[in-house]
Design a protein around this motif. Sequence first.
Motif, PDB file in Angstrom:
ATOM      1  N   LYS D   9      62.297 133.602  42.758  1.00  0.00           N
ATOM      2  CA  LYS D   9      62.995 132.395  42.599  1.00  0.00           C
ATOM      3  C   LYS D   9      63.807 131.720  44.062  1.00  0.00           C
ATOM      4  O   LYS D   9      64.115 132.571  44.683  1.00  0.00           O
ATOM      5  N   ILE D  10      63.458 130.554  44.167  1.00  0.00           N
ATOM      6  CA  ILE D  10      63.929 129.802  45.439  1.00  0.00           C
ATOM      7  C   ILE D  10      64.766 128.541  44.986  1.00  0.00           C
ATOM      8  O   ILE D  10      64.228 127.965  43.864  1.00  0.00           O
ATOM      9  N   VAL D  11      65.977 128.497  45.713  1.00  0.00           N
ATOM     10  CA  VAL D  11      66.695 127.288  45.279  1.00  0.00           C
ATOM     11  C   VAL D  11      66.518 126.173  46.169  1.00  0.00           C
ATOM     12  O   VAL D  11      66.337 126.485  47.632  1.00  0.00           O
ATOM     13  N   LEU D  12      66.134 125.156  45.735  1.00  0.00           N
ATOM     14  CA  LEU D  12      65.622 123.710  46.500  1.00  0.00           C
ATOM     15  C   LEU D  12      66.716 122.580  46.726  1.00  0.00           C
ATOM     16  O   LEU D  12      67.318 122.712  45.499  1.00  0.00           O
ATOM     17  N   LYS D  68      54.716 119.640  41.121  1.00  0.00           N
ATOM     18  CA  LYS D  68      55.324 118.379  40.503  1.00  0.00           C
ATOM     19  C   LYS D  68      56.083 118.874  39.362  1.00  0.00           C
ATOM     20  O   LYS D  68      57.019 118.158  39.173  1.00  0.00           O
ATOM     21  N   TYR D  69      55.359 119.472  38.177  1.00  0.00           N
ATOM     22  CA  TYR D  69      55.951 119.837  37.125  1.00  0.00           C
ATOM     23  C   TYR D  69      56.775 121.016  37.133  1.00  0.00           C
ATOM     24  O   TYR D  69      57.232 121.568  36.148  1.00  0.00           O
ATOM     25  N   ALA D  70      57.010 121.629  38.254  1.00  0.00           N
ATOM     26  CA  ALA D  70      57.541 123.083  38.285  1.00  0.00           C
ATOM     27  C   ALA D  70      59.114 123.048  38.341  1.00  0.00           C
ATOM     28  O   ALA D  70      59.531 121.836  38.935  1.00  0.00           O
ATOM     29  N   GLY D  71      60.032 124.156  38.232  1.00  0.00           N
ATOM     30  CA  GLY D  71      61.285 124.013  38.428  1.00  0.00           C
ATOM     31  C   GLY D  71      62.054 123.455  37.421  1.00  0.00           C
ATOM     32  O   GLY D  71      61.729 122.804  36.591  1.00  0.00           O
ATOM     33  N   THR D  72      63.527 124.011  37.464  1.00  0.00           N
ATOM     34  CA  THR D  72      64.340 123.687  36.850  1.00  0.00           C
ATOM     35  C   THR D  72      65.704 123.049  37.394  1.00  0.00           C
ATOM     36  O   THR D  72      65.997 123.520  38.522  1.00  0.00           O
ATOM     37  N   THR D  73      66.044 121.894  37.198  1.00  0.00           N
ATOM     38  CA  THR D  73      67.223 121.289  37.816  1.00  0.00           C
ATOM     39  C   THR D  73      68.279 121.594  37.408  1.00  0.00           C
ATOM     40  O   THR D  73      68.642 121.745  36.006  1.00  0.00           O
ATOM     41  N   GLU D  80      72.962 118.564  42.935  1.00  0.00           N
ATOM     42  CA  GLU D  80      71.785 118.650  42.009  1.00  0.00           C
ATOM     43  C   GLU D  80      70.854 119.577  43.078  1.00  0.00           C
ATOM     44  O   GLU D  80      70.324 119.645  43.957  1.00  0.00           O
ATOM     45  N   TYR D  81      70.381 120.844  42.454  1.00  0.00           N
ATOM     46  CA  TYR D  81      69.202 121.720  43.015  1.00  0.00           C
ATOM     47  C   TYR D  81      68.293 121.713  42.058  1.00  0.00           C
ATOM     48  O   TYR D  81      68.328 121.684  40.931  1.00  0.00           O
ATOM     49  N   ILE D  82      67.105 122.470  42.702  1.00  0.00           N
ATOM     50  CA  ILE D  82      66.011 122.652  41.911  1.00  0.00           C
ATOM     51  C   ILE D  82      65.579 124.077  42.223  1.00  0.00           C
ATOM     52  O   ILE D  82      65.501 124.671  43.172  1.00  0.00           O
ATOM     53  N   ILE D  83      65.426 124.715  40.880  1.00  0.00           N
ATOM     54  CA  ILE D  83      65.000 126.413  41.074  1.00  0.00           C
ATOM     55  C   ILE D  83      63.673 126.509  40.746  1.00  0.00           C
ATOM     56  O   ILE D  83      63.142 126.098  39.680  1.00  0.00           O
ATOM     57  N   VAL D  84      62.696 126.840  41.544  1.00  0.00           N
ATOM     58  CA  VAL D  84      61.510 127.124  41.291  1.00  0.00           C
ATOM     59  C   VAL D  84      60.812 128.393  41.698  1.00  0.00           C
ATOM     60  O   VAL D  84      61.712 129.121  42.488  1.00  0.00           O
ATOM     61  N   ARG D  85      59.755 128.800  41.146  1.00  0.00           N
ATOM     62  CA  ARG D  85      59.164 130.279  41.561  1.00  0.00           C
ATOM     63  C   ARG D  85      58.398 129.871  43.110  1.00  0.00           C
ATOM     64  O   ARG D  85      57.898 129.006  43.003  1.00  0.00           O
ATOM     65  N   GLN D  86      58.283 131.059  43.952  1.00  0.00           N
ATOM     66  CA  GLN D  86      57.544 130.983  44.882  1.00  0.00           C
ATOM     67  C   GLN D  86      56.267 130.320  44.770  1.00  0.00           C
ATOM     68  O   GLN D  86      55.826 129.492  45.680  1.00  0.00           O
ATOM     69  N   ASN D  87      55.433 130.658  43.787  1.00  0.00           N
ATOM     70  CA  ASN D  87      54.177 130.399  43.387  1.00  0.00           C
ATOM     71  C   ASN D  87      54.191 128.746  43.234  1.00  0.00           C
ATOM     72  O   ASN D  87      52.828 128.355  43.334  1.00  0.00           O
TER      73      ASN D  87
END
Lengths: 94, 94, 94, 94, 94, 94, 94
Positions: D9-12, D68-73, D80-87
């Motif tokens: 996971k990555i925090v954006l 576009k539709y990835a990640g959890t805010t 506010e951050y978005i956490i996505v998987r590297q993929n």
Amino acid sequence: MKLVPLGDKIVLKQCEAEETTKSGIVLPGQAQEKPQQAEVIAVGPGGMVDGKEVTMLVSEGDKVIYSKYAGTTVELDGEEYIIVRQNDVLAIVK
Amino acid sequence: MKLVPLGDKIVLKQCEAEETTKSGIVLPGQAQEKPQQAEVIAVGPGGMVDGKEVTMLVSEGDKVIYSKYAGTTVELDGEEYIIVRQNDVLAIVK
Amino acid sequence: MKLVPLGDKIVLKQCEAEETTKSGIVLPGQAQEKPQQAEVIAVGPGGMVDGKEVTMLVSEGDKVIYSKYAGTTVELDGEEYIIVRQNDVLAIVK
Amino acid sequence: MKLVPLGDKIVLKQCEAEETTKSGIVLPGQAQEKPQQAEVIAVGPGGMVDGKEVTMLVSEGDKVIYSKYAGTTVELDGEEYIIVRQNDVLAIVK
Amino acid sequence: MKLVPLGDKIVLKQCEAEETTKSGIVLPGQAQEKPQQAEVIAVGPGGMVDGKEVTMLVSEGDKVIYSKYAGTTVELDGEEYIIVRQNDVLAIVK
Amino acid sequence: MKLVPLGDKIVLKQCEAEETTKSGIVLPGQAQEKPQQAEVIAVGPGGMVDGKEVTMLVSEGDKVIYSKYAGTTVELDGEEYIIVRQNDVLAIVK
Amino acid sequence: MKLVPLGDKIVLKQCEAEETTKSGIVLPGQAQEKPQQAEVIAVGPGGMVDGKEVTMLVSEGDKVIYSKYAGTTVELDGEEYIIVRQNDVLAIVK
């Protein structure tokens, strides 16, 4: 002309439906749901399919029951065939 | 210009539909559903596709039956082609 | 600024649509569906993607056909790009 | 307080949107779709994720384009951050 | 009574929501969306889960952010818990 | 008569619901949602399930919490049982 | 004529429903939901199914409980059978 299936595919020809209900009434083919019984017309060579080794277990001429929503209907020389994957053949009728 | 498919992809060109019904009436191409019969125009090299080794089993010039909802239609130089994965080729017509 | 794709991702730039119908009429870009032909702008390094080894088969500058519903459109410096996975590239146009 | 992502996971943190259209009009952040460009705030350690070895390819401070539709805010300390998987990271912007 | 999670499952207890908006207004717990921040109450032993080796990376007492639509809410002795799989834990808050 | 589960299946019997709300009111079983707490009645042998080795982690008599939408309800000798896969057991209540 | 199932398939015959409610009222077969209890009529040989080794665990004559939405109903000689995969057999009734 004939159909030569690839991989684990099997070419089937649906059996004509004409059956007798329990109470003895004969229903002509058109008045009922198509049976899922079919004759095997051609069998693919098996081998690696989707990264998995498949051994073919049915033979030309076998009468089989196949899964209701499986298969693709194709027409060749005015005859209708169904092409299914072996996994969609549920049982051989002997 | 020509299409060079990647991996297990195959470039097809749909056969012109003109067939005779059982009762002998000839239906011109536009009056009927498109047949799923096509000619193989180009074949990808196979190899590792989605982590699985794929060996190509069809050759340029083969007439094949392919899965109804498979493939992407593309246009090149005013000609229409269908690109499918080999797994969507059901049978070779011989 | 430029886009450096990760893993098996590829940055594409859609080719301008201007084509001639069979009957010879030229359709300007806006009057038709966008073609799926694009130029490769940048190619990821491949390697292990989703637990599978991927070798990149396209190169910068290739004209490719890609799968209709694949890819994410991104905008950078007022230019629009599509990022797809290599698996969504169907064929190279040569 | 800070977010320490697990696995792949990555925090954006989304970049502020303020861009100029081709014709030169500046659109303030609220009047447009959010861009998918973000800055990497924290990167998980990778390792075995879902039974697959993952090597992390992005670093803290990278500007990235994500799916576009990835990640959890998530919200932390009013940010506010978005956490996505590297993929789901498509490309690094350099 | 206590909950002893199996495999890669984790028992969470949601943190009480009471936060200050950017402009300084304090919102009581009921007037806002539940935050996805929770405290780890119990951690499963990991090991083989669904045919994949899983190592547990969170510990009892950790504050974590978990995926929005993940988890099952259970009630024990009038207290409400959420049970998630480790994969649904996005980040540890430190 | 008794149920002997196959593979990683587990036979559960739902615990009678009778609980006290925080404010002390006792709700009879019918006035509330069924709890997901159940007693383990029988445990399958585990082994190879769907190509994966499964070790059984629960025992007859355990009180467990199971996943809300999991399981099949069956009736035997007028008693109602739920059959779930071990993966749907979230935690043991001790 | 008889059905010879392939791979991990099993031919079942549904048990006649006639049961007594807890309060002692006998419900005839038609007035109630079909039970999911069935007798095993024929068992496939197991072996490699979908790339996974399957060992058959049920035998002809076993009374089994099977998964509600599983299986294909087929008719042979006026008798109705259900063909399921072994994975859809939840438990043996002993």
